[in-house]
Design a protein around this motif. Structure first.
Motif, short mmCIF file in Angstrom:
data_model
loop_
_atom_site.label_atom_id
_atom_site.label_comp_id
_atom_site.label_asym_id
_atom_site.label_seq_id
_atom_site.Cartn_x
_atom_site.Cartn_y
_atom_site.Cartn_z
N ILE A 1 3.86 10.64 8.60
CA ILE A 1 5.00 9.48 8.88
C ILE A 1 6.34 10.31 8.86
O ILE A 1 7.12 10.21 9.87
CB ILE A 1 4.82 8.31 8.19
N ALA A 2 6.52 11.17 7.87
CA ALA A 2 7.75 11.79 7.74
C ALA A 2 7.91 12.87 8.77
O ALA A 2 8.91 12.92 9.30
CB ALA A 2 7.52 12.57 6.29
N ASN A 3 6.84 13.46 9.46
CA ASN A 3 7.06 14.47 10.46
C ASN A 3 7.42 13.60 11.82
O ASN A 3 8.20 14.14 12.61
CB ASN A 3 5.62 15.15 10.59
N ARG A 4 6.78 12.71 11.85
CA ARG A 4 7.18 11.66 12.95
C ARG A 4 8.58 10.97 12.76
O ARG A 4 9.48 11.01 14.14
CB ARG A 4 6.10 10.55 13.20
N MET B 1 -1.00 11.01 5.01
CA MET B 1 -0.56 9.97 5.60
C MET B 1 1.31 10.13 5.49
O MET B 1 1.62 9.91 6.59
CB MET B 1 -1.07 8.75 5.17
N PHE B 2 1.42 10.45 4.19
CA PHE B 2 2.89 10.43 4.11
C PHE B 2 3.46 11.65 4.92
O PHE B 2 4.53 11.20 5.73
CB PHE B 2 3.46 10.77 2.92
N TYR C 1 0.93 -1.11 0.16
CA TYR C 1 -0.05 0.06 0.07
C TYR C 1 1.06 1.28 0.12
O TYR C 1 0.65 2.37 -0.75
CB TYR C 1 -0.92 0.02 1.38
N TRP C 2 1.91 1.35 0.84
CA TRP C 2 2.65 2.44 0.94
C TRP C 2 3.62 2.64 -0.62
O TRP C 2 3.71 3.66 -0.76
CB TRP C 2 3.74 2.26 2.05
#
Length: 536
Positions: free
Chosen positions: A75-78, A71-72, A49-50
């Motif tokens: 995740i990128a920020n985290r 969503m990206f 999926y990613w």
């Protein structure tokens, strides 16, 4: 005794690990792989999926339609949060006599991890953890490093290659652990020429190995625990397709002591959101996948509406009498018609007014994704109200980063596990002096270290009795690299204290009392400078 000589033993003596034991281990591995299929399927599905959304494997229909990156971004920020708080360690002694060894370990362990490329390893580890909810560090002793002298090897382990009892909550409670790797068959034959049987690769009795047609062989590193004389030993065996390549129980050097003296599996799991009764967890894809799908469906509908609304189209009766090619050619100055053009024969197609409630629904779905992933606007620096002070911005970000701090704390616990395994490998294998370059504020210096100071020793008590004592160290974790905003906030904090006269000589006692109630990086050095009167 050479390893190859162990496998040349003949006679009535039976080695502990033979093909029969390997067959039993292979059956356990086969059963655990079958039990793990739902998890493996979920990990594979999430990765597909990613990749299908943001990677090179995106199908044509996705590329043509396009997809938003909420969503990206989460995740990128985290991931950026995790790298801003990348850990480093300080070893703390439990007894006064071990203080010197603790200080030396605190200096050399970061060097060992840097040699392993820990920053890049940590970054890859965090990407996988954030996406899938679990990732694994491996802490091994590698005899091939340092020109055969051997050294500690820390690396990320692929979850798809790691198998243990799926019913346990703690990996260390598993009776066995298997680590799989596909190895080039010719390279394997060269590494184990004395006891490697090439023709065995044409069979697959347990149904878990790959064939030899692709030039690859599935090699299994099998770790297992065994209780001997009340002591739990960790043993290690490497095998391929029923052939024993090496077994610590067959090696006189390790038969009675185990492969690693610490007796633990060399794997540390880092879990994001835990699952009850399992060593595994779930990640941000599981949380954000459905909101992201809804957002993209709305986007697709909006774009379809925009296409309809932005294109000028007409209803036209067949008896209109207009040359369609000339009508559609914008370069034609004159369009010939037959007869009169009546409004009822040619009308523009008008699309209804867009429902603004749909935009509100999309915004709510975006807000849902932000909230559930902890990726609020404030955590990315998007602030309103004219706030510009670094301390104020940092305070707002910290207030909105509870979720991030929880994830960071879990990774720090995994990091502590890695460091503890590193300490134990130093204790077991650093028998000879090794040189480390230690960076200082004014340059660097070289430090030599061996394990003599942390080995288990016999201690004489006052009553004449003796006991065996092994130095034990606790591990304290702090952020290795602070982000610029954190540094700016610290600078503003220091200037505020200075402006209030906290560092004036006549305020020394009051300043020390105040510092005792505070906690920040470098506070020990500040206290020392105030006590010595260096601050003015």
């Amino acid at each position: 005794m050479q390893i190859k000589d162990i496998f040349k033993k003949k006679g009535s003596e039976r080695l502990p690990i033979t093909k029969e034991e390997i067959a039993k281990a292979a059956r356990i591995l086969r059963d655990w792989r079958a039990a793990r299929r739902p998890l493996d399927s979920r990990l594979q599905s999430d990765e597909i999926y990613w990749q299908g959304r943001y990677g090179s494997q995106a199908p044509a229909q996705v590329r043509d339609l396009g997809c938003s990156a909420w969503m990206f971004n989460s995740i990128a920020n985290r991931h950026a949060d995790m790298m801003d708080h990348m850990p480093t360690c300080t070893c703390l002694p439990r007894e006064q006599s071990d203080r010197e060894q603790a200080e030396m370990l605190s200096q050399i362990i970061p060097v060992i991890l840097d040699r392993c490329g820990f920053e890049a390893l940590y970054s890859d580890h965090m990407w996988y953890k954030l996406k899938h909810g679990v990732s694994a560090f491996g802490v091994f002793w590698n005899n091939r490093l340092e020109n055969g002298f051997g050294d500690i090897d820390v690396r990320r382990v692929e979850m798809s290659n790691l198998y243990f009892d799926p019913s346990v909550r703690d990996l260390q409670q598993s009776k066995h652990l298997f680590l799989l790797a596909e190895v080039d068959t010719e390279e394997l034959e060269q590494s184990y020429p004395a006891y490697f049987e090439r023709n065995t690769f044409k069979t697959d009795p347990e149904g878990i190995f790959f064939g030899a047609d692709d030039g690859k062989t599935l090699v299994v590193d099998w770790y297992y625990k065994k209780t001997v004389d009340g002591r739990e030993l960790l043993h290690y065996c490497k095998f391929a397709d029923g052939v024993v390549l090496y077994a610590s129980e067959n090696d006189p050097v390790y038969k009675n002591r185990g492969w690693y003296d610490h007796g633990m599996y060399p794997i540390v799991l880092d879990i994001m959101y835990p699952e009850q009764g399992s060593c595994f967890g779930f990640g941000m894809i599981a949380v954000a996948k459905q909101p992201q799908i809804y957002i993209d469906r709305l986007d697709a509908n909006f774009m379809e509406y925009a296409d309809w609304a932005s294109k000028v189209r007409f209803w036209a009766k067949k008896s209109l009498g207009v040359n369609q090619e000339d009508f559609l050619d914008l370069d034609q100055r004159i369009v010939e018609v037959e007869g009169d053009i009546e409004e009822e024969k040619l009308q523009q197609i008008r699309v209804g007014t867009f429902d603004q409630g749909l935009l509100t629904l999309k915004k709510l779905k975006i807000d849902e994704l932000k909230e559930t992933t902890g990726n609020r606007d404030v955590s990315q620096g998007s602030l309103s109200g004219g706030i510009t002070a670094a301390t104020a911005i940092k305070a707002l970000q910290e207030a909105g980063n509870k979720n991030a701090r929880d994830v960071i704390a879990a990774s720090n616990r995994a990091y502590i596990g890695v460091v503890q395994l590193v300490i134990e490998l130093i204790r077991q294998f650093y028998s000879g002096a090794r040189t480390f370059r230690i960076t200082r504020e004014n340059g660097y210096e070289f430090l030599q270290y061996d394990n003599a100071g942390i080995l288990e020793k016999e201690v004489l008590q006052a009553n004449g009795a003796t006991y065996m004592r092994k130095p034990v160290f606790d591990v304290a974790v702090r952020a290795r690299v602070a982000n610029p905003l954190t540094q700016e906030a610290a600078n503003e904090f220091a200037m505020a204290l200075y402006d209030k006269g906290a560092f004036s000589p006549e305020q020394r006692q009051q300043t020390l009392i105040m510092l005792e109630m505070m906690d920040f990086d470098g506070i020990g050095k500040v206290k020392q400078m105030v006590r010595e009167g260096h601050a003015v």
